[in-house]
Write an enzyme that holds these catalytic residues in place. Structure first.
Site, PDB file in Angstrom:
ATOM      1  N   SER A 267      10.992   4.830  -0.917  1.00  0.00           N
ATOM      2  CA  SER A 267      12.270   4.107  -0.889  1.00  0.00           C
ATOM      3  C   SER A 267      12.302   3.015  -1.939  1.00  0.00           C
ATOM      4  O   SER A 267      11.287   2.419  -2.277  1.00  0.00           O
ATOM      5  CB  SER A 267      12.487   3.492   0.489  1.00  0.00           C
ATOM      6  OG  SER A 267      12.428   4.472   1.496  1.00  0.00           O
ATOM      7  N   ALA A 335      10.023   1.272   3.201  1.00  0.00           N
ATOM      8  CA  ALA A 335       8.843   1.407   4.053  1.00  0.00           C
ATOM      9  C   ALA A 335       7.966   0.174   3.953  1.00  0.00           C
ATOM     10  O   ALA A 335       7.801  -0.413   2.889  1.00  0.00           O
ATOM     11  CB  ALA A 335       8.049   2.650   3.651  1.00  0.00           C
ATOM     12  N   ASN A 507       8.238   0.392  -2.925  1.00  0.00           N
ATOM     13  CA  ASN A 507       7.042   0.531  -2.099  1.00  0.00           C
ATOM     14  C   ASN A 507       5.811  -0.065  -2.771  1.00  0.00           C
ATOM     15  O   ASN A 507       4.689   0.387  -2.550  1.00  0.00           O
ATOM     16  CB  ASN A 507       6.793   1.999  -1.728  1.00  0.00           C
ATOM     17  CG  ASN A 507       7.963   2.613  -1.004  1.00  0.00           C
ATOM     18  OD1 ASN A 507       8.592   3.515  -1.525  1.00  0.00           O
ATOM     19  ND2 ASN A 507       8.287   2.112   0.172  1.00  0.00           N
TER      20      ASN A 507
END
Length: 812
Positions: A267, A335, A507
């Site tokens: 993400s 995340a 991330n």
């Protein structure tokens, strides 16, 4: 108030009370816009979420039924024995009694969220069962079973627990790291093996980009890590190779992965504050990436009433909008990176594998037995064991050990979800941050508001570990390495209005000092694709900010680190030299793997050169230093498959190669020389020449013919756990893979107010009628997504009414 009304309903049977559960009766109004996005209007919490559950069942009944079965471990009951391993994996990741106890402690108003949703969902199922010839989704007919109107608030909560908490917070690389250390020591000896371990599985690279900027006192976060302590290593038993093989098989059954570099984390997000935008607006762009599925992984909805005024998208129709706005603030997520779990190595009683040593004595493990119903076969049972640390994930009987996972967020799953739900009602940073403090799982949260503030926090319950514990390796389970407490929320990574004027994440590491056992955060990081573009100009327009989505979707995430070294190494070579030929092709490249003319091959031959050269230099650099089973993890270039070139993330080998090229300038100390004294430039020249010669032999001397077929963008029909959520013939695709969000959304706060647009393919609805006809909104966002379009979301009742497709009232 709701609790009192419930009691009155139960005791007096007052008019105006609904028959089910004593909840207040009323109406919920559903208005759908021209893309089929439902907006739910109701005056109380129960009614609002009743309407929400109903529209979810209208659009995604089969998807949600299979999601429920996947997280609860009941897929085999309707799909047969091939899903037993999946069901066993699901049932061993949570404790039902814990979730039910958390449900029982909810306030009446919070309980109404889950009960209302379930009741609305069940009401739609009853409508379907009453008119199956027109309303039954085709997938149920093909699968040979029917839905049941038996959803409860527990089921609604478990969808979130299984698809969000257990997916992103239930990971650890510590056992795999211990096995890696053993492999390196066996191959290279104790001293060299441990040096190699530190060099390929470091704790922190101070050059790694962080979302909380490396400034001031936190710029250099952690002292240089020592190699694993001799005393600790002496107390840890080795890891059987068969254990990791078994774990890989379980993870494969669930369509997950065991290796940290393959985890589903992709993400991205970038926010530009008023000092970074050309017009002084604030722009939040989020691309949460969960892979791509049909039906869409996310569900669009507007919730209006009972203290909620929110529009946006959310995975699996969770009872919270994870990516959206309430008009005052906007939020997004990627995340989480925090280390909220530890694996404990438990020493077993040699005469009883279900007893383990703790605090000087043998203790029995607890056991619960799960019964798994299997279509066409007898029931199967699963025994789930636990120690004081948590659920036992593996038994390593040859080494007389077991491994249990201690999770800081156990027992706080619903508190985490409620923090997320009520964050939708926040009106400013302080209120929003207060809800973030409730979140125990690891996640990244992002913030923007109408006053031009931008912010970031990475919530999660961070354990205080003893100094003797190496965060990369399992903890000793005998009671000597227990957590000392939980760090205060103020120590979680967070920043408001960073001086740089923007926030960016793909991330990467959250903040200096925020490390994990599997992250291996590096100076080589794909977030640099965003940072480079955000830093390219002092201020960017809204269109330029959105265009970053396209260029990064096609960016080769290895190229920017290695091209300068290639140019240096080949400087002065004659044009006839194959290394120089390759270098010139790469130097002229825009570092993007794209096919703008839709020819079916990537535009530049540099794509082919890069993907051919990387495995060659990885092998030349690393294969003589790492044992074969270890080198295998560094042999790939970070592309989307052995024969595919879509660049998902930099290759693990690129991290080691780039650090080796940096030498003493690397953030990770280079105590072991992967070049073995050889000249760096000479290795680059020889391996690049080898790649060019191979391509010449394969395609001919004209580089224009060195074209690689485009990787297709596929929308899967199984959910990420591996359960079918659509028919086998419903797989969809687009011509070219895009390394971008499962959905994309953009929220803009400007002088004119707030606006939002999204793209969430394939479409809002996954419904296919019994006769095979698809909903008008089954795949109507595919072209929008392919062309990097963005459809407007209507945030006010007046906007919704102006773009109205249908209206319906529900009575509850």
């Amino acid at each position: 108030m709701l609790r009192n009304l419930t009691l009155l309903c139960a005791s007096l049977a007052l008019a105006g009370c609904a028959a089910m559960g004593g909840h207040p009766s009323g109406t919920a109004t559903i208005k759908r816009d021209t893309y089929g996005v439902p907006h739910v209007y109701a005056n109380d919490t129960y009614g609002l979420f009743y309407g929400y559950g109903h529209v979810v069942a209208e659009d995604r009944l089969f998807q949600m039924e299979m999601a429920r079965r996947a997280v609860l471990g009941t897929v085999s009951e309707v799909m047969g024995p091939s899903y037993v391993a999946l069901d066993k994996g699901s049932r061993s990741t949570f404790t039902p009694e814990s979730i039910r106890a958390q449900m029982a402690r909810l306030s009446a108003d919070d309980r109404a969220i889950f009960d209302g949703y379930a009741a609305g969902f069940n009401a739609r199922v009853k409508e379907v069962l009453a008119s199956p010839s027109t309303l039954m989704p085709r997938q149920f007919i093909d699968a040979g079973f029917e839905p049941k109107a038996d959803w409860t608030g527990y089921d609604v909560a478990m969808i979130w627990v299984g698809t969000m908490a257990n997916r992103y917070s239930n990971t650890s690389s510590e056992v795999a790291n211990l096995r890696l250390l053993e492999q390196l020591k066996k191959a290279r000896g104790d001293e060299t093996g441990r040096a190699l371990f530190d060099q390929i599985r470091w704790v922190e690279d101070p050059l790694a980009p962080t979302t909380v900027p490396r400034t001031g006192a936190r710029a250099q976060a952690a002292a240089e890590p020592a190699t694993p302590d001799n005393e600790l290593l002496a107390r840890l038993a080795p890891v059987s190779p068969a254990l990791l093989v078994s774990r890989n098989e379980v993870d494969a059954a669930r369509r997950g992965v065991a290796e940290p570099w393959e985890r589903p984390v992709a993400s991205n997000l970038w926010i530009a504050g008023p000092k970074k935008t050309a017009d002084g607006s604030t722009v939040l762009i989020n691309g949460p990436q969960f892979n791509w599925f049909n039906p869409s992984y996310v569900f669009a909805v507007g919730l209006h009433g009972a203290g909620y005024e929110v529009t946006g998208n959310t995975p699996f129709a969770h009872p919270v909008v994870l990516f959206g706005t309430n008009g005052k603030i906007a939020w997004g997520a990627t995340a989480g990176p925090l280390d909220v779990n530890d694996m404990y190595q438990e020493r077993l009683n040699p005469s009883n594998r279900y007893e383990y040593s703790f605090n000087g004595s043998m203790r029995p493990m607890t056991k619960r037995t799960e019964v798994i119903k299997v279509k066409g076969q007898p029931d199967q049972t699963l025994d789930v064991y636990a120690t004081v640390h948590g659920i036992v994930t593996d038994f390593d009987l040859p080494n007389n050990t077991a491994y249990s996972m201690k999770r800081s967020w156990d027992g706080y799953e619903l508190e985490s979800l409620l923090g997320w739900i009520h964050s939708m009602q926040a009106k400013n940073w302080e209120q929003w941050l207060a809800q973030a403090s409730r979140v125990a799982i690891t996640i990244n949260w992002y913030y923007a508001d109408a006053d031009g503030n931008i912010g970031y926090v990475s919530p999660g319950r961070l354990p205080i570990r003893p100094a003797s514990q190496d965060p990369r390796l399992p903890a000793v389970g005998d009671g000597s390495m227990e957590w000392l407490g939980i760090r205060p929320f103020s120590e979680d990574p967070q920043v408001l209005n960073p001086a740089q004027g923007y926030v960016a994440n793909w991330n990467n590491q959250s903040a200096p000092g925020a490390v994990s056992d599997g992250g291996n955060y590096s100076v080589v990081d794909r977030v640099n694709e965003f940072i480079a573009r955000l830093e390219s100009k002092p201020r960017l327009t809204g269109d330029e900010l959105w265009a970053i989505n396209r260029s990064t979707a096609y960016a080769d995430t290895n190229a920017r680190y290695l091209l300068p070294f290639i140019v240096r190494a080949t400087r002065g070579l004659p044009d006839s030299d194959p290394a120089q030929r390759g270098a010139k092709i790469l130097a002229a490249w825009n570092m993007e793997n794209d096919d703008p003319s839709a020819q079916g091959t990537y535009q530049s031959p540099a794509t082919t050169v890069m993907m051919t050269w990387l495995p060659i230099i990885y092998k030349q650099l690393l294969s003589d230093d790492l044992p074969p089973e270890v080198f295998a993890a560094y042999a790939g270039g970070g592309y989307a498959g052995a024969t595919q070139v879509a660049s998902i993330r930099p290759g693990n080998g690129t991290k080691l190669l780039y650090n080796a090229l940096l030498g003493p300038k690397a953030g990770v100390p280079q105590r072991y020389d992967f070049f073995n004294g050889a000249d760096q430039d000479a290795m680059i020249r020889s391996t690049l020449a080898q790649a060019v010669n191979e391509l010449t032999a394969r395609y001919g001397s004209d580089p224009a013919r060195w074209r690689t077929p485009v990787t297709k963008h596929v929308f899967l029909t199984n959910n990420f756990i591996g359960a079918p959520q659509a028919g086998a013939g419903e797989q969809l695709g687009l011509p070219s893979f895009m390394n971008r969000g499962t959905q994309n959304d953009k929220v803009v706060f400007s002088a004119g107010g707030v606006s939002m647009c999204t793209s969430a393919p394939p479409g809002q609805s996954g419904f296919i009628a019994p006769d095979g006809r698809k909903s008008a909104h089954y795949d109507d966002q595919m072209t929008l997504f392919k062309d990097f379009g963005c459809k407007s979301e209507w945030l006010t009742p007046a906007e919704v009414d102006t773009h109205l497709e249908s209206t319906r009232q529900l009575t509850y």
